[in-house]
Scaffold this motif. Structure first.
Motif, mmCIF file in Angstrom:
data_model
loop_
_atom_site.group_PDB
_atom_site.id
_atom_site.type_symbol
_atom_site.label_atom_id
_atom_site.label_comp_id
_atom_site.label_asym_id
_atom_site.label_seq_id
_atom_site.Cartn_x
_atom_site.Cartn_y
_atom_site.Cartn_z
ATOM 1 N N ASP A 50 19.379 8.750 -43.680
ATOM 2 C CA ASP A 50 18.423 7.662 -43.840
ATOM 3 C C ASP A 50 18.874 6.468 -43.001
ATOM 4 O O ASP A 50 20.057 6.295 -42.764
ATOM 5 N N LYS B 234 8.509 6.164 -44.470
ATOM 6 C CA LYS B 234 9.584 7.157 -44.561
ATOM 7 C C LYS B 234 9.070 8.450 -45.153
ATOM 8 O O LYS B 234 8.359 8.443 -46.149
ATOM 9 N N GLN C 218 10.286 12.530 -46.310
ATOM 10 C CA GLN C 218 11.377 13.474 -46.542
ATOM 11 C C GLN C 218 10.872 14.847 -46.116
ATOM 12 O O GLN C 218 9.707 15.181 -46.383
#
Ligand SMILES: Nc1ncnc2c1ncn2[C@@H]1O[C@H](COP(=O)(O)OP(=O)(O)O)[C@@H](O)[C@H]1O
Ligand SMILES: [Mg+2]
Length: 380
Positions: free
Chosen positions: A364, A371, A373
């Motif tokens: 990160d 953002k 994942q």
């Protein structure tokens, strides 16, 4: 131009994914083998109809699936447009279909010119990834491809001249393979090669002349202590781009090509292939010193990476300065590409710019506008 959403189907290990992207820096973080590079590769495919890590596109189709699809929606001041690329392997042969706003493009060239000309799209991608250093170490064809891609996006006539000259070169090579090549036809092809080749070379030189000072500027920021390599076009004599330089006239370039063709005509017949022309040019990074060595020969890994990053940033900046195109920057494996100082310099710069950036990383990091994942082919 902003890439608003991307939808992937059956792309590598990603079965289906729909993501809404942000302005500025978008990060894709996950462990190894999750699908981060695949996602950036899909966006790159939308921009280039190529992968940045594979020449055979059929491996992009998810194992067991028939076809893959990447769909991108763009938004510019409320104007909505889209690009779609589909790859299939119906009878064992790869088929590529690309469309702009629902209309199938006739050819790759047609797709490129449409996506660049459309005011709500004007989509061009610039990628920095672990195999980018190949651009400096590897085959000249990689550097030519980069020059050609830039040229095609930068200059609306660029792609057309490149396509025409390639056709002449292919024709000439085929002719030279015949037992008794028709000299009349060979002569005509050479005349076309001279005219088109000189035009391509002048366009390439013009591009390098524009990009060299920007490259120098960025390298100064990224690696202030590094000697700035000169950019040059080897064609096959070397023309240096950094410093004072006048663009040769088309006439001069035609004369040079004419002389080169005359010198190699015997050898071309023996080797049965076209040895002279823009298809043999090379982009060179040369470092001052005895004998003017190339960066590939004398540069440390860090120096090569910095030079590459400076080149990519210069490419983006050139488009920003001279065209309405705002390239999308794809940075794959951010943490392994650069050391911490350079990463911070880069992030600061990108964060203050108006660019849309997609970064993948195993760790990160700050500055992300959005953002994501990436876990086992799922992007959330
Ligand atoms: N055509 C394919 N079909 C299914 N899986 C694939 C295909 N190509 C690659 N993969 C797998 O997709 C996974 C994700 O790869 P990649 O995007 O390179 O991961 P990351 O960049 O997150 O490390 C890998 O495990 C790889 O083996
Ligand atoms: Mg990866």
């Amino acid at each position: 131009m902003k890439l608003k959403t991307v939808e992937l189907r059956e792309f590598r290990n990603i079965q289906h994914s729909f993501i809404e992207l942000g302005h500025g820096i978008n990060t894709f973080v996950g462990k190894n083998g999750q699908g981060k590079t695949s996602l950036l590769e899909a966006i790159h495919l939308l921009g280039n109809l190529r992968s940045f890590r594979e020449s055979d596109l059929s491996v992009l189709i998810r194992q067991g699936a028939e076809a893959t699809q990447v769909h991108g929606v763009f938004d510019t001041d409320g104007l909505r447009s889209d690009l779609r690329v589909e790859l299939g392997k119906p009878r064992g042969r790869l088929e590529k279909r690309a469309s702009v706003n629902g209309k199938l493009a006739r050819s790759s060239a047609d797709y490129f010119s449409q996506k660049l000309a459309h005011p709500a799209i004007q989509f061009h991608t610039v990628a920095l990834n672990p195999s980018s250093t190949e651009l400096i170490h590897g085959e000249p064809s990689l550097r030519r491809r980069m020059l050609n891609q830039m040229l095609s996006a930068f200059d609306s006539e660029g792609l057309s001249v490149l396509t025409q000259v390639q056709r002449v070169i292919d024709h000439k090579s085929a002719l030279l393979k015949e037992p008794n090549p028709d000299s009349e036809l060979l002569h005509i092809l050479n005349l076309q090669l001279i005219q088109l080749g000189a035009e391509v070379r002048q366009k390439r030189l013009f591009l390098l002349m524009k990009i060299a000072p920007i490259f120098q500027h960025f390298l100064g920021i990224i690696a202030p202590n590094q000697r700035v390599p000169k950019l040059g076009l080897k064609a096959p004599y070397l023309i240096q781009m950094t410093g004072h330089f006048d663009l040769p006239s088309v006439q001069d370039l035609e004369d040079q090509l004419h002389a080169q063709l005359a010198e190699k005509s015997g050898l071309e017949r023996i080797r049965q292939t076209a040895l002279v022309g823009p298809h043999r040019d090379d982009l060179v990074f040369s470092v001052d010193g005895p004998g003017d060595l190339s960066l590939a020969e004398v540069g440390s890994q860090g120096e090569i990476r910095s030079a590459l990053l400076a080149l990519k940033l210069a490419e983006i900046e050139l488009f920003r300065k001279e065209t309405p195109i705002r390239p999308v920057f794809l940075i794959d494996d951010f943490s392994s590409e650069l050391d911490e100082d350079r990463r911070n310099t880069l992030l600061n710069y990108l964060n203050q710019s108006d660019l849309q950036v997609f970064v993948s990383s195993t760790e990160d990091f700050p500055f992300a506008a959005r953002k994501f994942q990436v876990v086992e082919g799922e992007i959330v």
